[in-house]
Scaffold this motif. Structure first.
Motif, mmCIF file in Angstrom:
data_model
loop_
_atom_site.group_PDB
_atom_site.id
_atom_site.type_symbol
_atom_site.label_atom_id
_atom_site.label_comp_id
_atom_site.label_asym_id
_atom_site.label_seq_id
_atom_site.Cartn_x
_atom_site.Cartn_y
_atom_site.Cartn_z
ATOM 1 N N LEU A 117 0.934 -1.060 -0.016
ATOM 2 C CA LEU A 117 -0.051 -0.097 0.008
ATOM 3 C C LEU A 117 0.669 1.126 0.086
ATOM 4 O O LEU A 117 0.557 2.188 -0.888
ATOM 5 C CB LEU A 117 -0.889 0.003 0.983
ATOM 6 C CG LEU A 117 -1.966 -1.023 1.166
ATOM 7 C CD1 LEU A 117 -2.778 -0.975 2.402
ATOM 8 C CD2 LEU A 117 -3.075 -1.047 -0.092
ATOM 9 N N PHE A 118 1.964 1.326 0.852
ATOM 10 C CA PHE A 118 2.869 2.439 0.929
ATOM 11 C C PHE A 118 3.612 2.484 -0.538
ATOM 12 O O PHE A 118 3.638 3.594 -1.026
ATOM 13 C CB PHE A 118 3.848 2.320 2.011
ATOM 14 C CG PHE A 118 3.251 2.713 3.185
ATOM 15 C CD1 PHE A 118 2.701 4.104 3.309
ATOM 16 C CD2 PHE A 118 3.276 1.871 4.174
ATOM 17 C CE1 PHE A 118 2.051 4.225 4.703
ATOM 18 C CE2 PHE A 118 2.899 2.078 5.579
ATOM 19 C CZ PHE A 118 2.021 3.397 5.771
ATOM 20 N N ARG A 127 -10.661 8.537 4.974
ATOM 21 C CA ARG A 127 -9.902 9.067 3.888
ATOM 22 C C ARG A 127 -8.872 8.457 3.347
ATOM 23 O O ARG A 127 -8.496 8.345 2.149
ATOM 24 C CB ARG A 127 -9.410 10.603 4.304
ATOM 25 C CG ARG A 127 -10.603 11.583 4.694
ATOM 26 C CD ARG A 127 -9.853 12.727 5.487
ATOM 27 N NE ARG A 127 -8.756 13.214 4.463
ATOM 28 C CZ ARG A 127 -7.982 14.194 4.941
ATOM 29 N NH1 ARG A 127 -8.367 14.790 6.165
ATOM 30 N NH2 ARG A 127 -7.110 14.879 4.315
ATOM 31 N N GLY A 128 -8.084 7.567 4.219
ATOM 32 C CA GLY A 128 -6.851 6.745 3.855
ATOM 33 C C GLY A 128 -7.418 5.773 2.899
ATOM 34 O O GLY A 128 -6.558 5.314 2.097
ATOM 35 N N LEU A 129 -8.700 5.109 3.174
ATOM 36 C CA LEU A 129 -9.260 4.132 2.139
ATOM 37 C C LEU A 129 -9.751 4.540 0.975
ATOM 38 O O LEU A 129 -10.100 3.800 -0.025
ATOM 39 C CB LEU A 129 -10.184 3.108 2.982
ATOM 40 C CG LEU A 129 -9.649 2.484 4.206
ATOM 41 C CD1 LEU A 129 -10.682 1.764 4.730
ATOM 42 C CD2 LEU A 129 -8.150 1.639 3.640
ATOM 43 N N VAL A 139 -5.532 1.782 12.288
ATOM 44 C CA VAL A 139 -6.803 1.153 12.677
ATOM 45 C C VAL A 139 -6.624 -0.441 12.527
ATOM 46 O O VAL A 139 -7.065 -1.196 13.380
ATOM 47 C CB VAL A 139 -7.847 1.841 12.051
ATOM 48 C CG1 VAL A 139 -9.453 0.994 12.493
ATOM 49 C CG2 VAL A 139 -8.084 3.084 12.568
ATOM 50 N N ILE A 140 -6.357 -0.831 11.238
ATOM 51 C CA ILE A 140 -6.422 -2.283 10.635
ATOM 52 C C ILE A 140 -5.623 -3.023 11.560
ATOM 53 O O ILE A 140 -5.839 -4.002 12.270
ATOM 54 C CB ILE A 140 -6.199 -2.338 9.235
ATOM 55 C CG1 ILE A 140 -7.204 -1.492 8.548
ATOM 56 C CG2 ILE A 140 -6.196 -3.942 8.797
ATOM 57 C CD1 ILE A 140 -7.058 -1.293 7.053
ATOM 58 N N SER A 175 1.378 11.046 3.825
ATOM 59 C CA SER A 175 1.181 9.635 4.106
ATOM 60 C C SER A 175 0.290 9.655 5.271
ATOM 61 O O SER A 175 0.025 8.480 5.787
ATOM 62 C CB SER A 175 2.209 8.765 4.187
ATOM 63 O OG SER A 175 3.151 8.681 3.236
ATOM 64 N N ARG A 176 -0.292 10.698 6.056
ATOM 65 C CA ARG A 176 -0.759 10.655 7.032
ATOM 66 C C ARG A 176 -2.115 9.867 7.144
ATOM 67 O O ARG A 176 -2.504 8.951 7.836
ATOM 68 C CB ARG A 176 -0.976 12.135 7.531
ATOM 69 C CG ARG A 176 -1.629 12.291 8.976
ATOM 70 C CD ARG A 176 -1.503 13.666 9.223
ATOM 71 N NE ARG A 176 -2.334 14.660 8.350
ATOM 72 C CZ ARG A 176 -3.837 15.081 8.525
ATOM 73 N NH1 ARG A 176 -4.389 14.664 9.684
ATOM 74 N NH2 ARG A 176 -4.202 15.695 7.771
ATOM 75 N N THR A 177 -2.961 9.973 6.151
ATOM 76 C CA THR A 177 -4.167 9.304 5.947
ATOM 77 C C THR A 177 -4.094 7.866 5.895
ATOM 78 O O THR A 177 -4.732 6.842 6.379
ATOM 79 C CB THR A 177 -5.083 9.976 4.967
ATOM 80 O OG1 THR A 177 -4.381 10.017 3.779
ATOM 81 C CG2 THR A 177 -5.446 11.441 5.363
#
Length: 282
Positions: free
Chosen positions: A162-163, A275-277, A206-207, A197-199
């Motif tokens: 993901l990163f 937001r990150g997803l 969380v995951i 990369s904050r979000t």
């Protein structure tokens, strides 16, 4: 043009409400059971209204006097689960973001091969390699310790992927501008990539926190000292009573308390998590 169809809107909301009821009803039953006495629960019929023993049951679970079957206090098991979840989360994020940074921004031989080797490890979860992993942990003397509980679970191919995908969307002009300003790789990583990369970090936190919190099989295998028991192990042992009846009201109270930290993490980081997803443009 958006069409107004009241029946479809009603049907959609009805399906959503039904899904919420199906998911939430077992949790509600567990909460009701945690407010009742053991005698009421062993009768075979669980009431649908809360009882009057909520404070009494939860206090008994949290107190050291509720320890049974060789279990430590509930507070100690909760602390072990919290430490395990936090160490796994921070370790996975740190290793994954650094490895993705190296794969995307450094040019070295077999760079893509290294990435695919990391990615292929998705097919080898802990459950598949649990015997050799246990052998290595035992040989290193890491049984009954926090490193033994967490280190084998820290590597994450999913987070690295993901990163990497996100770093590949960052414009090259940012890297060139940082280079012109005299910024080195670490300064570029700290001042530009980390804020962007904050979000993504929040969503993964969380995951990964929930992943670390609910671990059962690995702690069960590497932990024999009650001082390192986690909540998942403690709840299982509260049910596995050799002689006597299961204290279901205490088990349900312990299960409800065990749900609170993940729920709080999701609630507090909900906006960044979504937001990150969902964000595709940075």
């Amino acid at each position: 043009m958006v069409e107004n169809r009241p029946f479809l809107t009603f049907l959609t909301h009805l399906v959503l409400i039904a899904g919420v009821v199906i998911v939430a009803f077992p949790v509600y039953v567990a909460f009701i059971a945690s407010t009742r006495t053991r005698e009421v629960l062993v009768g075979g019929m669980i009431p649908l209204l809360p009882g009057g023993h909520l404070i009494e049951n939860y206090t008994e679970v949290l107190s050291a006097s509720s320890a049974a079957n060789g279990l430590p206090s509930y507070t100690l098991m909760a602390l072990n689960s919290l430490c395990m979840a936090l160490i796994i989360t921070c370790g996975k994020i740190a290793i994954s973001i650094l490895s993705a940074f190296a794969i995307v921004y450094f040019r070295f031989r077999f760079r893509l091969l290294a990435f695919w080797i990391i990615f292929i490890t998705l097919m080898l979860p802990v459950e598949v390699r649990i015997i050799p992993t246990y052998k290595v942990v035992a040989d290193l003397g890491m049984l009954n310790s926090y490193p033994g509980l967490t280190v084998p679970l820290i590597a994450s191919a999913t987070a690295t992927f993901l990163f990497r995908q996100f770093f590949m969307t960052v414009p090259d002009e940012l890297m060139e501008a940082a280079r012109v300003d005299g910024s080195g790789p670490l300064k570029f990583f700290r001042d530009i990539l980390l804020p962007l990369s904050r979000t993504n970090i929040a969503a993964l936190c969380v995951i990964l926190f929930i992943y670390g919190w609910i671990q059962y099989l690995w702690p069960l295998l590497v932990t024999t000292d009650p001082g390192y028991y986690t909540l998942m192990m403690g709840l299982k042992r509260m049910v596995a009573v050799q002689d006597g009846e299961v204290q279901w009201h205490l088990v349900m109270a312990g299960a409800i308390l065990a749900m609170l930290p993940p729920v709080l993490v999701v609630i507090l980081m909900q906006r960044l998590f979504i937001r990150g997803l969902t964000e595709t443009e940075k």
